[in-house]
Design a protein around this motif. Structure first.
Motif, short mmCIF file in Angstrom:
data_model
loop_
_atom_site.label_atom_id
_atom_site.label_comp_id
_atom_site.label_asym_id
_atom_site.label_seq_id
_atom_site.Cartn_x
_atom_site.Cartn_y
_atom_site.Cartn_z
N TRP A 51 6.23 -9.76 6.70
CA TRP A 51 6.63 -9.57 5.31
C TRP A 51 6.24 -8.18 4.81
O TRP A 51 6.82 -7.67 3.86
N LYS A 52 5.24 -7.63 5.42
CA LYS A 52 4.80 -6.31 4.95
C LYS A 52 5.67 -5.19 5.52
O LYS A 52 5.62 -4.07 5.06
N LYS A 53 6.44 -5.54 6.56
CA LYS A 53 7.29 -4.50 7.15
C LYS A 53 8.61 -4.40 6.39
O LYS A 53 9.26 -3.37 6.41
N GLY A 54 9.01 -5.50 5.75
CA GLY A 54 10.25 -5.47 4.99
C GLY A 54 10.04 -4.74 3.69
O GLY A 54 8.93 -4.65 3.18
N LYS A 55 11.10 -4.17 3.18
CA LYS A 55 11.01 -3.50 1.87
C LYS A 55 11.95 -4.24 0.94
O LYS A 55 13.01 -3.75 0.60
N GLU A 56 11.54 -5.42 0.60
CA GLU A 56 12.45 -6.32 -0.09
C GLU A 56 11.99 -6.69 -1.49
O GLU A 56 12.53 -7.59 -2.10
N LEU A 57 10.95 -6.04 -1.98
CA LEU A 57 10.46 -6.40 -3.31
C LEU A 57 11.40 -5.87 -4.38
O LEU A 57 11.86 -4.73 -4.30
N GLU A 58 11.68 -6.71 -5.36
CA GLU A 58 12.58 -6.28 -6.41
C GLU A 58 12.16 -6.82 -7.78
O GLU A 58 11.53 -7.87 -7.86
#
Lengths: 322, 179
Positions: A51-58
């Motif tokens: 989850w820390k590798k994804g850049k999915e925060l919005e």
């Protein structure tokens, strides 16, 4: 499933195993676990995981509705005004940043006396847990001028390049819009829709030069040909552009020569006036395609557009455009 | 290298397709046989077998002692490896972890007490069996589904801040090794 007779001692697992367990949970569950204790939050923060590798925060900023911080499709935390809480006795106090906040833990809605402070605190908490920036912003028509002003200032202070921004301009002020266009860099997708401020006038900015993926503007009256020539974006859709036949012709010639928008795959302009095709394609040495020839172009993996006829022109490297 | 078994051999599954068998002795001296295809699921065991130079001819005469894993866990592990020895490689799961459904047979196998599950995942980690690790993690991760932070604290035995502080205080108050 497993017996509930004794707890599963999650934090007694070796670090590498814990990381794998975190990979088998969802981001919203990670956030819920982080609220179990300060130590839990610290362990999560310092344990690697996919989850820390994804850049999915919005962030979805909405004035009258609760604002929301998501991880892709997972809702992490909502931010509401305290007056929206139906029964405060059901809420649990949790620490978010420096604040102790009442939270409905059944749906993870946080309640704040100052909602903007809540938005900032929740964003910074989530970013800290996932060790990742919030890169996507949906600023909806419900967002108030005050909220938009606040979030633009916050974004600028991050001193980073964001990926995606959908901005409804209904409640944005001229000053804030200029600030946004001058100070905030969007690398992939920039969509500005809704009403522009009536007093908005173009000021010099670098907005156009950053996005590489998609630019979509509902109101392009302020766009200049010089903007288009600085762009290098794959998909461009701008409505109400003020360009003339001659300007379009000039742009197409530059594209043919490889001097404009080399990444371009799709360009759509909406005009308030009827254009003259002959003037636009003058000197391009193209080929008119009969209207009964219908061709499909793939724009996205799951989306095609159908073009009946058209006018084919070729770039100096052999790339064809219709 | 040869160790005499103190308890009867546990024949987990008859192996017809592949005649090469290995013997494994658990920390409590239970002896298990496992087929070559199955033992390959454990990177640790297969590396050991390779490094020891065990072959079809001498494998059964040279049981492999595994001191970190007891008989109960080893039985589960051998069952799991025999069950999955011919599985094709599974696609890497996307972010949408919930799309992967744990097969019923494995769900049953892993329907064990939390303490046993904890020991099993430690053994799985030691023996480096990725598939069983994924499945155990899935079971542990599923415990968090639709739970509040208060419920998760109980499910995962997470001390409160006050309990952590108390533990820290008692640790700092207790005399050190020389004290």
């Amino acid at each position: 499933m497993t017996s509930t007779s004794s707890p599963f001692p999650l934090f007694h697992l070796p670090h590498v195993v814990l990381s794998e367990v975190f990979n088998s949970t969802t981001p919203d569950e990670i956030i819920r676990i982080s609220f179990c204790s300060k130590r839990a939050a610290l362990i999560i923060k310092y344990t690697s995981g996919k989850w820390k590798k994804g850049k999915e925060l919005e962030l979805v900023l909405q004035g009258t509705q609760p604002s929301v911080v998501n991880y892709d499709e997972f809702l992490l935390l909502s931010i509401s005004h305290i007056s929206e809480a139906e029964d405060q006795r059901q809420l649990v106090n949790l620490k978010i940043g420096e604040s102790i906040v009442p939270v409905d833990t059944s749906n993870m809605v946080t309640y704040w006396a100052d909602k903007l402070k809540g938005v900032r605190s929740v964003m910074e908490y989530v970013m800290d847990i996932f060790n990742s920036e919030i890169e996507t912003f949906y600023i909806t028509k419900n967002a108030t001028s005050t909220e938009i002003h606040y979030i633009f200032q916050w974004m600028a202070k991050r001193k980073t390049v964001f990926s995606v921004c959908f901005l409804n301009c209904n409640n944005v002020t001229t000053e804030d819009l200029n600030f946004f266009l001058r100070n905030i860099q969007i690398s992939k997708v920039a969509c500005l829709y809704g009403r522009f401020p009536e007093t908005y006038r173009y000021q010099r900015n670098l907005f156009w030069t950053f996005p590489r993926g998609l630019v979509n503007l509902e109101n392009g009256l302020w766009m200049r040909m010089s903007h288009l020539l600085t762009m290098n974006c794959r998909f461009i859709t701008v409505m109400n552009v003020p360009f003339t036949n001659k300007e379009i012709n000039c742009f197409l010639k530059k594209w043919q020569a490889g001097e404009a928008c080399p990444l371009l795959k799709y360009l759509q302009f909406g005009f308030e006036i009827l254009l003259n095709l002959e003037e636009m394609v003058k000197g391009l040495d193209g080929v008119k395609v009969p209207d009964d020839i219908i061709r499909e172009y793939k724009t996205f993996p799951d989306k095609t557009i159908t073009l009946p006829g058209g006018y084919d022109i070729k770039r100096n490297d052999g790339t064809m455009a219709t | 290298m040869s160790v005499e078994p103190e308890v009867p051999i546990v024949q987990v599954e008859e192996v017809r397709e592949n005649p090469v068998l290995y013997k494994i002795i658990s920390s409590d001296n239970h002896v298990f046989t496992i087929s070559e295809h199955a033992v390959k699921l454990s990177k640790t065991l297969w590396d050991l077998i390779t490094n020891l130079g065990l072959t079809a001819e001498n494998a059964l005469d040279n049981p492999i002692p595994v001191e970190n894993v007891n008989g109960k866990n080893m039985e589960t592990i051998v069952q799991f490896c025999e069950r999955h020895k011919y599985d094709e490689e599974e696609p890497e799961y996307t972010n949408y972890i919930r799309e992967f459904v744990l097969p019923e047979w494995d769900r049953q196998l892993l329907s064990i007490d939390n303490e046993e599950l904890f020991q099993l995942i430690l053994a799985t980690n030691y023996l480096d069996i990725q598939k069983l690790m994924d499945y155990c993690c899935r079971v542990i991760g599923d415990m968090a589904k639709d739970k509040t932070p208060e419920e998760l604290r109980i499910i995962y035995g997470i001390p409160t801040d006050a309990e952590d502080d108390a533990l820290e205080r008692s640790a700092s108050d207790s005399p050190g090794p020389s004290g």
